[in-house]
Design a protein around this motif. Structure first.
Motif, PDB file in Angstrom:
ATOM      1  N   ILE A 222     -49.942  13.183  56.976  1.00  0.00           N
ATOM      2  CA  ILE A 222     -48.797  12.554  56.308  1.00  0.00           C
ATOM      3  C   ILE A 222     -49.281  11.604  55.213  1.00  0.00           C
ATOM      4  CG2 ILE A 222     -46.838  10.987  56.632  1.00  0.00           C
ATOM      5  CD1 ILE A 222     -46.512  12.177  59.426  1.00  0.00           C
ATOM      6  N   THR A 223     -50.334  10.835  55.509  1.00  0.00           N
ATOM      7  CA  THR A 223     -50.889   9.916  54.515  1.00  0.00           C
ATOM      8  C   THR A 223     -51.397  10.671  53.294  1.00  0.00           C
ATOM      9  OG1 THR A 223     -51.513   8.353  56.253  1.00  0.00           O
ATOM     10  CG2 THR A 223     -52.576   8.091  54.114  1.00  0.00           C
ATOM     11  N   LEU A 228     -51.023  12.490  47.603  1.00  0.00           N
ATOM     12  CA  LEU A 228     -51.005  13.583  46.618  1.00  0.00           C
ATOM     13  C   LEU A 228     -49.597  13.821  46.081  1.00  0.00           C
ATOM     14  CD1 LEU A 228     -53.381  16.122  48.403  1.00  0.00           C
ATOM     15  CD2 LEU A 228     -53.942  14.533  46.555  1.00  0.00           C
ATOM     16  N   GLY A 229     -48.590  13.431  46.821  1.00  0.00           N
ATOM     17  CA  GLY A 229     -47.226  13.644  46.396  1.00  0.00           C
ATOM     18  C   GLY A 229     -46.764  15.081  46.538  1.00  0.00           C
ATOM     19  N   ILE A 239     -52.794  24.944  49.787  1.00  0.00           N
ATOM     20  CA  ILE A 239     -52.785  24.729  48.335  1.00  0.00           C
ATOM     21  C   ILE A 239     -53.982  23.829  48.037  1.00  0.00           C
ATOM     22  CG2 ILE A 239     -51.500  23.845  46.358  1.00  0.00           C
ATOM     23  CD1 ILE A 239     -48.948  24.255  47.971  1.00  0.00           C
ATOM     24  N   PRO A 240     -55.054  24.370  47.460  1.00  0.00           N
ATOM     25  CA  PRO A 240     -56.305  23.608  47.310  1.00  0.00           C
ATOM     26  C   PRO A 240     -56.093  22.272  46.592  1.00  0.00           C
ATOM     27  CG  PRO A 240     -56.635  25.912  46.731  1.00  0.00           C
ATOM     28  CD  PRO A 240     -55.156  25.729  46.880  1.00  0.00           C
ATOM     29  N   ILE A 241     -56.831  21.285  47.070  1.00  0.00           N
ATOM     30  CA  ILE A 241     -56.821  19.959  46.427  1.00  0.00           C
ATOM     31  C   ILE A 241     -57.726  20.016  45.206  1.00  0.00           C
ATOM     32  CG2 ILE A 241     -57.327  17.511  46.729  1.00  0.00           C
ATOM     33  CD1 ILE A 241     -56.897  17.931  49.732  1.00  0.00           C
ATOM     34  N   LYS A 242     -57.226  19.550  44.082  1.00  0.00           N
ATOM     35  CA  LYS A 242     -57.992  19.604  42.832  1.00  0.00           C
ATOM     36  C   LYS A 242     -58.416  18.202  42.406  1.00  0.00           C
ATOM     37  CE  LYS A 242     -55.514  23.716  41.193  1.00  0.00           C
ATOM     38  NZ  LYS A 242     -54.692  24.296  40.094  1.00  0.00           N
ATOM     39  N   GLY A 243     -59.525  18.198  41.670  1.00  0.00           N
ATOM     40  CA  GLY A 243     -60.049  16.915  41.197  1.00  0.00           C
ATOM     41  C   GLY A 243     -59.086  16.200  40.275  1.00  0.00           C
ATOM     42  N   GLU A 244     -58.275  16.952  39.513  1.00  0.00           N
ATOM     43  CA  GLU A 244     -57.319  16.333  38.602  1.00  0.00           C
ATOM     44  C   GLU A 244     -56.289  15.495  39.368  1.00  0.00           C
ATOM     45  OE1 GLU A 244     -59.055  19.900  36.705  1.00  0.00           O
ATOM     46  OE2 GLU A 244     -58.136  19.453  38.634  1.00  0.00           O
ATOM     47  N   ILE A 246     -56.799  13.799  42.117  1.00  0.00           N
ATOM     48  CA  ILE A 246     -57.424  12.533  42.526  1.00  0.00           C
ATOM     49  C   ILE A 246     -57.575  11.612  41.326  1.00  0.00           C
ATOM     50  CG2 ILE A 246     -59.451  11.498  43.598  1.00  0.00           C
ATOM     51  CD1 ILE A 246     -59.820  14.111  45.120  1.00  0.00           C
ATOM     52  N   VAL A 247     -57.913  12.180  40.150  1.00  0.00           N
ATOM     53  CA  VAL A 247     -58.026  11.377  38.938  1.00  0.00           C
ATOM     54  C   VAL A 247     -56.666  10.763  38.591  1.00  0.00           C
ATOM     55  CG1 VAL A 247     -58.474  11.442  36.456  1.00  0.00           C
ATOM     56  CG2 VAL A 247     -59.969  12.681  38.038  1.00  0.00           C
ATOM     57  N   THR A 248     -55.602  11.563  38.733  1.00  0.00           N
ATOM     58  CA  THR A 248     -54.245  11.051  38.477  1.00  0.00           C
ATOM     59  C   THR A 248     -53.913   9.910  39.426  1.00  0.00           C
ATOM     60  OG1 THR A 248     -53.519  13.231  37.714  1.00  0.00           O
ATOM     61  CG2 THR A 248     -51.796  11.659  38.371  1.00  0.00           C
ATOM     62  N   LEU A 249     -54.306  10.064  40.706  1.00  0.00           N
ATOM     63  CA  LEU A 249     -54.070   9.008  41.692  1.00  0.00           C
ATOM     64  C   LEU A 249     -54.808   7.733  41.305  1.00  0.00           C
ATOM     65  CD1 LEU A 249     -52.902   8.143  44.435  1.00  0.00           C
ATOM     66  CD2 LEU A 249     -54.952   9.087  45.504  1.00  0.00           C
ATOM     67  N   ALA A 250     -56.048   7.875  40.830  1.00  0.00           N
ATOM     68  CA  ALA A 250     -56.833   6.710  40.413  1.00  0.00           C
ATOM     69  C   ALA A 250     -56.197   6.037  39.205  1.00  0.00           C
ATOM     70  CB  ALA A 250     -58.266   7.132  40.088  1.00  0.00           C
ATOM     71  N   GLU A 251     -55.653   6.831  38.286  1.00  0.00           N
ATOM     72  CA  GLU A 251     -54.996   6.250  37.114  1.00  0.00           C
ATOM     73  C   GLU A 251     -53.772   5.440  37.518  1.00  0.00           C
ATOM     74  OE1 GLU A 251     -54.212   9.577  34.639  1.00  0.00           O
ATOM     75  OE2 GLU A 251     -56.267   9.706  33.846  1.00  0.00           O
ATOM     76  N   LYS A 252     -53.053   5.906  38.541  1.00  0.00           N
ATOM     77  CA  LYS A 252     -51.902   5.140  39.036  1.00  0.00           C
ATOM     78  C   LYS A 252     -52.354   3.789  39.586  1.00  0.00           C
ATOM     79  CE  LYS A 252     -48.944   9.056  40.244  1.00  0.00           C
ATOM     80  NZ  LYS A 252     -48.247   9.759  41.357  1.00  0.00           N
ATOM     81  N   HIS A 253     -53.497   3.777  40.284  1.00  0.00           N
ATOM     82  CA  HIS A 253     -54.036   2.509  40.798  1.00  0.00           C
ATOM     83  C   HIS A 253     -54.331   1.559  39.642  1.00  0.00           C
ATOM     84  CE1 HIS A 253     -53.931   4.256  44.621  1.00  0.00           C
ATOM     85  NE2 HIS A 253     -55.155   4.794  44.675  1.00  0.00           N
ATOM     86  N   ASN A 254     -54.910   2.114  38.565  1.00  0.00           N
ATOM     87  CA  ASN A 254     -55.247   1.274  37.424  1.00  0.00           C
ATOM     88  C   ASN A 254     -53.995   0.697  36.775  1.00  0.00           C
ATOM     89  OD1 ASN A 254     -57.986   1.788  37.709  1.00  0.00           O
ATOM     90  ND2 ASN A 254     -57.964   3.569  36.350  1.00  0.00           N
ATOM     91  N   GLN A 255     -52.952   1.531  36.654  1.00  0.00           N
ATOM     92  CA  GLN A 255     -51.704   1.058  36.063  1.00  0.00           C
ATOM     93  C   GLN A 255     -51.066  -0.031  36.916  1.00  0.00           C
ATOM     94  OE1 GLN A 255     -49.292   4.556  35.541  1.00  0.00           O
ATOM     95  NE2 GLN A 255     -50.583   5.418  33.929  1.00  0.00           N
TER      96      GLN A 255
END
Length: 260
Positions: A222-223, A228-229, A239-244, A246-255
């Motif tokens: 669930i977490t 990943l949303g 549905i394979p997890i892609k590096g993009e 995780i990068v998007t998730l990191a960008e949200k943290h930065n914002q």
């Protein structure tokens, strides 16, 4: 509206209208020693009365014989005590505020807040060191998992699943802690992000999730879904997890950090 003259103590007081006169007559008001018409309940001054001295006999309406409780006049000693009490209250209030802002608050900050910050910082640093150590040991554990497929005598299926779970959970914990590691600013954030998005690492993670959907506990599933949303599986297919992602998730943290 007629004026009414009231004689009291050889002084003629003039009540200017019938309404005030009726109030005085009904004993709802009285004339004090300062020539003021004072309301009984609530106790307040209604009007300053015009008055003059007149010793001549005059047919005036006398004060009602009802017992009148005159307002208690404060003595000079009482006024002095009240003034000193107010001065003392102001002094101790100012003193208390000065102590709070210049002594109490700084002491709380240095004795409680600052140590708590250092404890949290040390905890994050320790977690970072452990994470890096686990990442260095990951290739060795992966080699053991691969060898278990060919050498069943050295590792049972249960042991192999346990090792896979360790690797998967390590990657999962790193992903969950990504924001905390970023906020801590105590380690190479880009290096951790690179390890999470490493193609070979993601390939192993996806392979383990595809091989055994139950490898990840429900709570952690669930977490991961929330991070990943999206869902991990569709029609029972991963549905394979892609590096993009995780990068998007990191960008949200930065914002989020920039907005705070």
């Amino acid at each position: 509206m007629a004026e009414h003259r009231i004689k009291k103590n050889n002084v003629i007081y003039i009540i200017p209208n019938d309404e005030l006169f009726e109030k005085w007559k009904a004993d709802d008001a009285y004339i004090d020693d300062y020539g003021r018409l004072v309301n009984r309940k609530p106790h307040r001054v209604i009007k300053e009365l015009r008055h003059y001295a007149d010793d001549r006999p005059i047919n005036v309406v006398s004060q009602p014989n009802n017992p009148v409780k005159t307002a208690k006049q404060d003595s000079p000693l009482m006024d002095y005590c009240k003034e000193k009490a107010m001065d003392a209250c102001e002094y101790y209030l100012d003193k208390g505020l000065d102590w709070f802002f210049y002594e109490g608050l700084p002491n709380i900050w240095h004795k409680h807040v600052v140590p708590l910050y250092h404890q949290a910082k040390d905890a994050l640093t320790t977690k970072e060191i452990k994470a890096e150590k686990v990442l260095r040991e990951t290739p060795k554990k992966e080699t053991s998992i691969v060898n278990s497929a060919t050498k069943k005598k050295t590792m049972t299926a249960e042991e192999a699943e346990l090792e896979k779970k360790k690797v998967l959970y390590h990657w999962f914990e790193m992903l969950v802690s990504l924001k905390k590691l970023h906020d801590a600013e105590e380690m190479d954030y880009d290096s951790v992000l690179a390890q999470l998005t490493d193609e070979s690492m993601l390939k192993r993670v996806n392979a383990m999730l595809e091989e055994n959907p139950n490898l990840l506990e429900t709570e952690k599933y669930i977490t991961l879904h929330d991070l990943l949303g999206r869902d991990l599986y569709k029609d029972k297919q991963l549905i394979p997890i892609k590096g993009e992602e995780i990068v998007t998730l990191a960008e949200k943290h930065n914002q989020n950090s920039a907005q705070m």
